[in-house]
Design a protein around this motif. Structure first.
Motif, PDB file in Angstrom:
ATOM      1  N   VAL A  46      75.064  40.612   6.327  1.00 40.08           N
ATOM      2  CA  VAL A  46      73.776  41.218   5.999  1.00 40.08           C
ATOM      3  C   VAL A  46      73.805  41.663   4.540  1.00 40.08           C
ATOM      4  O   VAL A  46      74.630  42.507   4.164  1.00 40.08           O
ATOM      5  CB  VAL A  46      73.477  42.434   6.898  1.00 40.08           C
ATOM      6  CG1 VAL A  46      72.139  43.062   6.501  1.00 40.08           C
ATOM      7  CG2 VAL A  46      73.484  42.043   8.368  1.00 40.08           C
ATOM      8  N   CYS A  76      71.533  43.499   1.766  1.00 41.00           N
ATOM      9  CA  CYS A  76      70.342  44.300   1.503  1.00 41.00           C
ATOM     10  C   CYS A  76      70.126  44.369  -0.008  1.00 41.00           C
ATOM     11  O   CYS A  76      71.080  44.415  -0.777  1.00 41.00           O
ATOM     12  CB  CYS A  76      70.512  45.714   2.040  1.00 41.00           C
ATOM     13  SG  CYS A  76      70.914  45.830   3.795  1.00 41.00           S
ATOM     14  N   TYR A 125      71.953  37.054   6.877  1.00 42.48           N
ATOM     15  CA  TYR A 125      70.599  37.538   6.645  1.00 42.48           C
ATOM     16  C   TYR A 125      70.436  38.149   5.262  1.00 42.48           C
ATOM     17  O   TYR A 125      71.324  38.865   4.777  1.00 42.48           O
ATOM     18  CB  TYR A 125      70.223  38.615   7.666  1.00 42.48           C
ATOM     19  CG  TYR A 125      70.049  38.115   9.073  1.00 42.48           C
ATOM     20  CD1 TYR A 125      68.798  37.726   9.549  1.00 42.48           C
ATOM     21  CD2 TYR A 125      71.134  38.026   9.939  1.00 42.48           C
ATOM     22  CE1 TYR A 125      68.633  37.272  10.856  1.00 42.48           C
ATOM     23  CE2 TYR A 125      70.983  37.572  11.243  1.00 42.48           C
ATOM     24  CZ  TYR A 125      69.722  37.197  11.690  1.00 42.48           C
ATOM     25  OH  TYR A 125      69.568  36.738  12.977  1.00 42.48           O
ATOM     26  N   SER A 165      67.988  40.965   3.673  1.00 42.75           N
ATOM     27  CA  SER A 165      67.130  42.045   4.150  1.00 42.75           C
ATOM     28  C   SER A 165      66.507  42.745   2.943  1.00 42.75           C
ATOM     29  O   SER A 165      67.085  43.690   2.387  1.00 42.75           O
ATOM     30  CB  SER A 165      67.935  43.046   4.988  1.00 42.75           C
ATOM     31  OG  SER A 165      67.104  44.086   5.480  1.00 42.75           O
ATOM     32  N   ASP A 170      65.282  38.675   7.297  1.00 42.35           N
ATOM     33  CA  ASP A 170      64.747  39.648   8.257  1.00 42.35           C
ATOM     34  C   ASP A 170      63.800  40.590   7.508  1.00 42.35           C
ATOM     35  O   ASP A 170      64.235  41.349   6.630  1.00 42.35           O
ATOM     36  CB  ASP A 170      65.886  40.446   8.883  1.00 42.35           C
ATOM     37  CG  ASP A 170      65.384  41.421   9.943  1.00 42.35           C
ATOM     38  OD1 ASP A 170      64.206  41.296  10.348  1.00 42.35           O
ATOM     39  OD2 ASP A 170      66.162  42.301  10.362  1.00 42.35           O
ATOM     40  N   TRP A 188      62.282  43.210   8.627  1.00 41.25           N
ATOM     41  CA  TRP A 188      62.192  44.523   9.281  1.00 41.25           C
ATOM     42  C   TRP A 188      62.228  45.666   8.269  1.00 41.25           C
ATOM     43  O   TRP A 188      61.398  46.571   8.312  1.00 41.25           O
ATOM     44  CB  TRP A 188      63.338  44.663  10.278  1.00 41.25           C
ATOM     45  CG  TRP A 188      63.345  45.953  11.040  1.00 41.25           C
ATOM     46  CD1 TRP A 188      62.616  46.264  12.151  1.00 41.25           C
ATOM     47  CD2 TRP A 188      64.136  47.129  10.752  1.00 41.25           C
ATOM     48  NE1 TRP A 188      62.896  47.544  12.571  1.00 41.25           N
ATOM     49  CE2 TRP A 188      63.817  48.095  11.732  1.00 41.25           C
ATOM     50  CE3 TRP A 188      65.078  47.440   9.758  1.00 41.25           C
ATOM     51  CZ2 TRP A 188      64.413  49.353  11.750  1.00 41.25           C
ATOM     52  CZ3 TRP A 188      65.659  48.701   9.778  1.00 41.25           C
ATOM     53  CH2 TRP A 188      65.336  49.642  10.760  1.00 41.25           C
ATOM     54  N   GLU A 189      63.174  45.608   7.350  1.00 42.86           N
ATOM     55  CA  GLU A 189      63.328  46.687   6.370  1.00 42.86           C
ATOM     56  C   GLU A 189      62.186  46.688   5.365  1.00 42.86           C
ATOM     57  O   GLU A 189      61.735  47.745   4.918  1.00 42.86           O
ATOM     58  CB  GLU A 189      64.678  46.527   5.662  1.00 42.86           C
ATOM     59  CG  GLU A 189      64.995  47.614   4.666  1.00 42.86           C
ATOM     60  CD  GLU A 189      66.300  47.372   3.932  1.00 42.86           C
ATOM     61  OE1 GLU A 189      66.654  48.223   3.094  1.00 42.86           O
ATOM     62  OE2 GLU A 189      66.960  46.344   4.176  1.00 42.86           O
ATOM     63  N   VAL A 200      69.906  50.184   8.788  1.00 39.15           N
ATOM     64  CA  VAL A 200      69.631  48.739   8.755  1.00 39.15           C
ATOM     65  C   VAL A 200      70.705  47.980   9.528  1.00 39.15           C
ATOM     66  O   VAL A 200      70.411  47.082  10.330  1.00 39.15           O
ATOM     67  CB  VAL A 200      69.542  48.233   7.304  1.00 39.15           C
ATOM     68  CG1 VAL A 200      69.400  46.707   7.273  1.00 39.15           C
ATOM     69  CG2 VAL A 200      68.361  48.874   6.576  1.00 39.15           C
TER      70      VAL A 200
END
Length: 284
Positions: free
Chosen positions: A40, A42, A75, A77, A112, A114-115, A126
């Motif tokens: 992930v 971010c 992902y 994010s 993703d 979502w965040e 997260v």
């Protein structure tokens, strides 16, 4: 056995019409002796660059050659618009660019949203979100003979992030312990950022921090790309072609204030003080 996930006691909020993307998640573990992980990353991704994508490839090589992990998915994010960084594009544009980059790049990277499409979320939350969606909602992954396995989300970031984690007062101890203790991270060397000294300050979690050297140095950054765009210079071959086309078609980054790029050094300072949004960019 994994420690209890106390952060999950906090209820998750989902953006309108949200569904967790898992179309490229490998639901069958190829090697039952290995631990399944999901990477992930971010960040602002304003815009996403080839270095962001290259980090996933470097991580995959490192994991295959040096660990007992098996990557079952990865992902991007993008951070929330409430990050409030000067010059930050809308979540819609950044998610669109990340999606174009992921679809063009390989067959295992996903985006993703979502965040991006809700209020600011700390990195620890997260990662909990990914843990919940993959292991609780989807039921994790299975071995070829049908045994269920829990997937471990792991943070993928540049070494500039690990440097901030070692600075006193920047991140809360509880979040550091949750991110590095429960999940762990893979840190890719960034030009001009030393890794060893930073990691020495995080010795408590050293076994969960994996350092990845850049064998071919790449210092492309979103900050530099935005500067090029403001000056009318080409950014082709610094970004995926589909992202360059999207930027041109939508006239992006043409009127960003000249001083706005100076803070683009990471997704966050997860401070324990009164302002949870004291942030510096994990990845520009």
């Amino acid at each position: 056995m994994a420690q209890p996930n106390v952060h999950l006691a906090e209820s998750f909020t989902n953006p309108p019409n949200y569904s967790f993307p898992h179309h490229r998640l490998n639901r069958t573990l190829r090697d039952p002796t290995k631990t399944p992980i999901v990477l992930v990353a971010c960040g602002s991704f304003s815009p996403v660059t080839y270095l962001h994508l290259r980090m996933f490839e470097m991580a995959r090589d490192y994991v295959r050659q040096n660990t007992n992990f098996e990557i079952v998915g990865a992902y991007l994010s993008p951070v929330s618009e409430e990050y409030k960084k000067p010059g930050l594009l809308s979540a819609r544009h950044r998610v669109n660019m990340c999606t174009l980059a992921a679809e063009e790049s390989n067959n295992w990277l996903m985006v993703d949203p979502w965040e991006a499409f809700q209020s600011y979320q700390r990195t620890a939350i997260v990662l909990d979100h990914f843990d919940h969606e993959i292991n609780t909602a989807l039921g994790g992954v299975q071995t070829e003979d049908g045994q269920r396995r829990t997937v471990r989300p792991m943070l993928l970031a540049g070494s500039d992030l690990i440097a901030t984690m070692s600075e006193p007062g920047v991140w809360s101890y509880s979040d550091l312990d949750h991110i590095l203790g429960r999940y762990g991270c893979l840190i890719v060397e960034r030009a001009g950022t030393g890794m060893d000294q930073a990691v020495d300050s995080l010795a408590r979690w050293r076994d969960n921090i994996y350092l990845i050297s850049q064998l071919i140095q790449n210092d492309v950054s979103s900050t530099k790309v935005r500067l090029f765009l403001r000056r009318g210079l080409s950014v082709r071959y610094l970004l995926p072609n589909a992202v360059v086309d999207y930027i041109e078609q939508n006239g992006l980054y043409q009127d960003e204030a000249p001083g706005s790029s100076s803070v683009d050094k990471g997704k966050e300072r997860e401070a324990s003080g009164s302002n949870p949004r004291k942030e510096i960019s994990q990845k520009c």
